[in-house]
Design a protein around this motif. Structure first.
Motif, mmCIF file in Angstrom:
data_model
loop_
_atom_site.group_PDB
_atom_site.id
_atom_site.type_symbol
_atom_site.label_atom_id
_atom_site.label_comp_id
_atom_site.label_asym_id
_atom_site.label_seq_id
_atom_site.Cartn_x
_atom_site.Cartn_y
_atom_site.Cartn_z
ATOM 1 N N LEU A 223 0.855 -1.186 0.000
ATOM 2 C CA LEU A 223 0.000 0.000 0.000
ATOM 3 C C LEU A 223 0.892 1.238 0.000
ATOM 4 O O LEU A 223 1.737 1.407 0.877
ATOM 5 C CB LEU A 223 -0.911 -0.005 1.221
ATOM 6 C CG LEU A 223 -2.055 1.016 1.264
ATOM 7 C CD1 LEU A 223 -3.015 0.793 0.105
ATOM 8 C CD2 LEU A 223 -2.804 0.903 2.588
ATOM 9 N N GLY A 232 -10.377 2.667 -0.172
ATOM 10 C CA GLY A 232 -10.103 1.575 0.755
ATOM 11 C C GLY A 232 -11.267 1.238 1.661
ATOM 12 O O GLY A 232 -11.390 0.120 2.149
ATOM 13 N N GLU A 240 -6.815 -0.768 -2.912
ATOM 14 C CA GLU A 240 -6.716 -0.198 -1.569
ATOM 15 C C GLU A 240 -7.654 -0.913 -0.595
ATOM 16 O O GLU A 240 -7.317 -1.112 0.571
ATOM 17 C CB GLU A 240 -7.032 1.297 -1.618
ATOM 18 C CG GLU A 240 -5.972 2.103 -2.344
ATOM 19 C CD GLU A 240 -6.427 3.506 -2.678
ATOM 20 O OE1 GLU A 240 -6.896 4.198 -1.756
ATOM 21 O OE2 GLU A 240 -6.328 3.908 -3.842
ATOM 22 N N GLN A 243 -6.115 -4.124 0.474
ATOM 23 C CA GLN A 243 -4.898 -3.986 1.274
ATOM 24 C C GLN A 243 -5.150 -3.412 2.670
ATOM 25 O O GLN A 243 -4.208 -3.116 3.394
ATOM 26 C CB GLN A 243 -3.897 -3.105 0.517
ATOM 27 C CG GLN A 243 -3.317 -3.798 -0.719
ATOM 28 C CD GLN A 243 -2.470 -2.865 -1.557
ATOM 29 O OE1 GLN A 243 -2.876 -1.757 -1.892
ATOM 30 N NE2 GLN A 243 -1.271 -3.310 -1.900
#
Length: 338
Positions: A223, A232, A240, A243
């Motif tokens: 990341l 994310g 994202e 991760q």
């Protein structure tokens, strides 16, 4: 028990932000339906009452429902998050018992700059910061250390937070401030970026408040920037999102857990949060830096607060029942007319 669940309708066109911001806005109805299902499982009669542009129709629908309590899931009004406090104020004026925090608390916690002013004044740890008001482009950052992170002053749900929000020099800082001003039409909060562990401390109850198990967002290798960006948090197909992984309870030492919980409880008491809240924290060198205080955070079954409650042995329906009962304690008794 007769319960109304209020939530935001998304306007046909957002008046600020990015087009993908609709994804988080549209989650409100999904959250409301989950709360409704939990309340029905508990044996309550439940009505969904959406809040759209017609405020009079919303108030009339609530009056007609004659609820014993309202589950207030409204995080703004018609796409404007800064008007979240006004919805709670309307419920106050209508004389109904409702879940969550008061208008004053919602207004303060929605304003990241005022929240940090209060934290700083009361010696609670928070990253050093400066507010760049709409129209200003040259902040006084000489007392701040790069890297810095730039956030919209009034948004939540990671709106306006991307990998580009973290800046390493003045040129990138000026560009990001201009982005926040132009896209979100509000001031930009510039604060020192804390490299450390991302922790969420959930709080439940009133006098006394109870700190639930601390949750951690674990950042996987690869990341570019260790932050919970909008992608994310909301875009499940993004790299994202893949991760970042929530872990609850967070693998902390006993002393660290006590410190995080203590700071979260003190912050919630300071801002007068009610019923339930979540405090976002970055832990660096043993210091729990408060990033935000979230009054009335997301109550979806897969959101952070429900995750922490489950870790404490409090299943989703029981969590919803607990919050409802807290609101019912504030219900004013009906006095017989003389």
């Amino acid at each position: 028990m007769n319960v109304s669940v209020c939530f935001n309708r998304v306007p046909p066109k957002l008046f600020k932000g990015e087009s993908l911001d609709r994804i988080s806005e549209e989650g409100a109805e999904k959250e409301a339906r989950a709360v409704k299902a939990a309340l029905q499982q508990l044996g309550h009669k439940v009505k969904l009452v959406p809040l759209a542009a017609d405020l009079v129709a919303f108030a009339e629908e609530l009056r007609a429902a004659r609820p014993d309590a309202v589950f207030n899931l409204c995080e703004g009004f018609w796409g404007d998050s800064r008007k979240e406090l006004h919805v709670a104020a309307l419920l106050d004026l209508l004389g109904v018992a409702y879940t969550g925090s008061s208008p004053l608390c919602l207004g303060l916690t929605q304003d990241k700059a005022r929240t940090k002013d209060l934290l700083h004044a009361h010696s609670l740890p928070t990253p050093r910061y400066v507010l760049v008001r709409l129209g200003e482009l040259f902040p006084k950052t000489k007392n701040l250390t790069y890297p810095l992170i730039v956030k919209p002053r009034f948004e939540d749900a990671s709106l306006g937070i991307t990998l580009e929000s973290i800046v390493d020099n003045e040129k990138a800082l000026t560009r990001r401030i201009r982005y926040v001003h132009d896209t979100y039409r509000q001031g930009a909060l510039v604060e020192e970026f804390i490299e450390g562990r991302e922790l969420n401390a959930a709080v439940l109850g009133n006098a006394p408040m109870e700190a639930l198990p601390v949750s951690e967002i674990v950042f996987k290798p690869g990341l570019k920037r260790t932050i919970v960006s909008y992608d994310g948090k909301w875009l499940e197909d993004s790299a994202e999102y893949a991760q970042t992984e929530p872990v609850c309870p967070a693998p902390l030492k006993a002393k660290e857990t006590l410190l995080v919980r203590d700071v979260a409880l003190r912050a919630c008491k300071l801002l007068d949060c009610r019923d339930y809240a979540r405090v976002d924290i970055r832990m660096r060198d043993g210091v729990p830096y408060i990033l935000e205080i979230n009054a009335n955070p997301d109550l979806s079954p897969d959101a952070g607060l429900a995750r922490s409650a489950a870790s404490a042995g409090l299943g989703y329906p029981k969590l919803i029942e607990r919050i409802l009962n807290l609101a019912l304690k504030r219900k004013e008794p009906v006095h017989a007319k003389p």
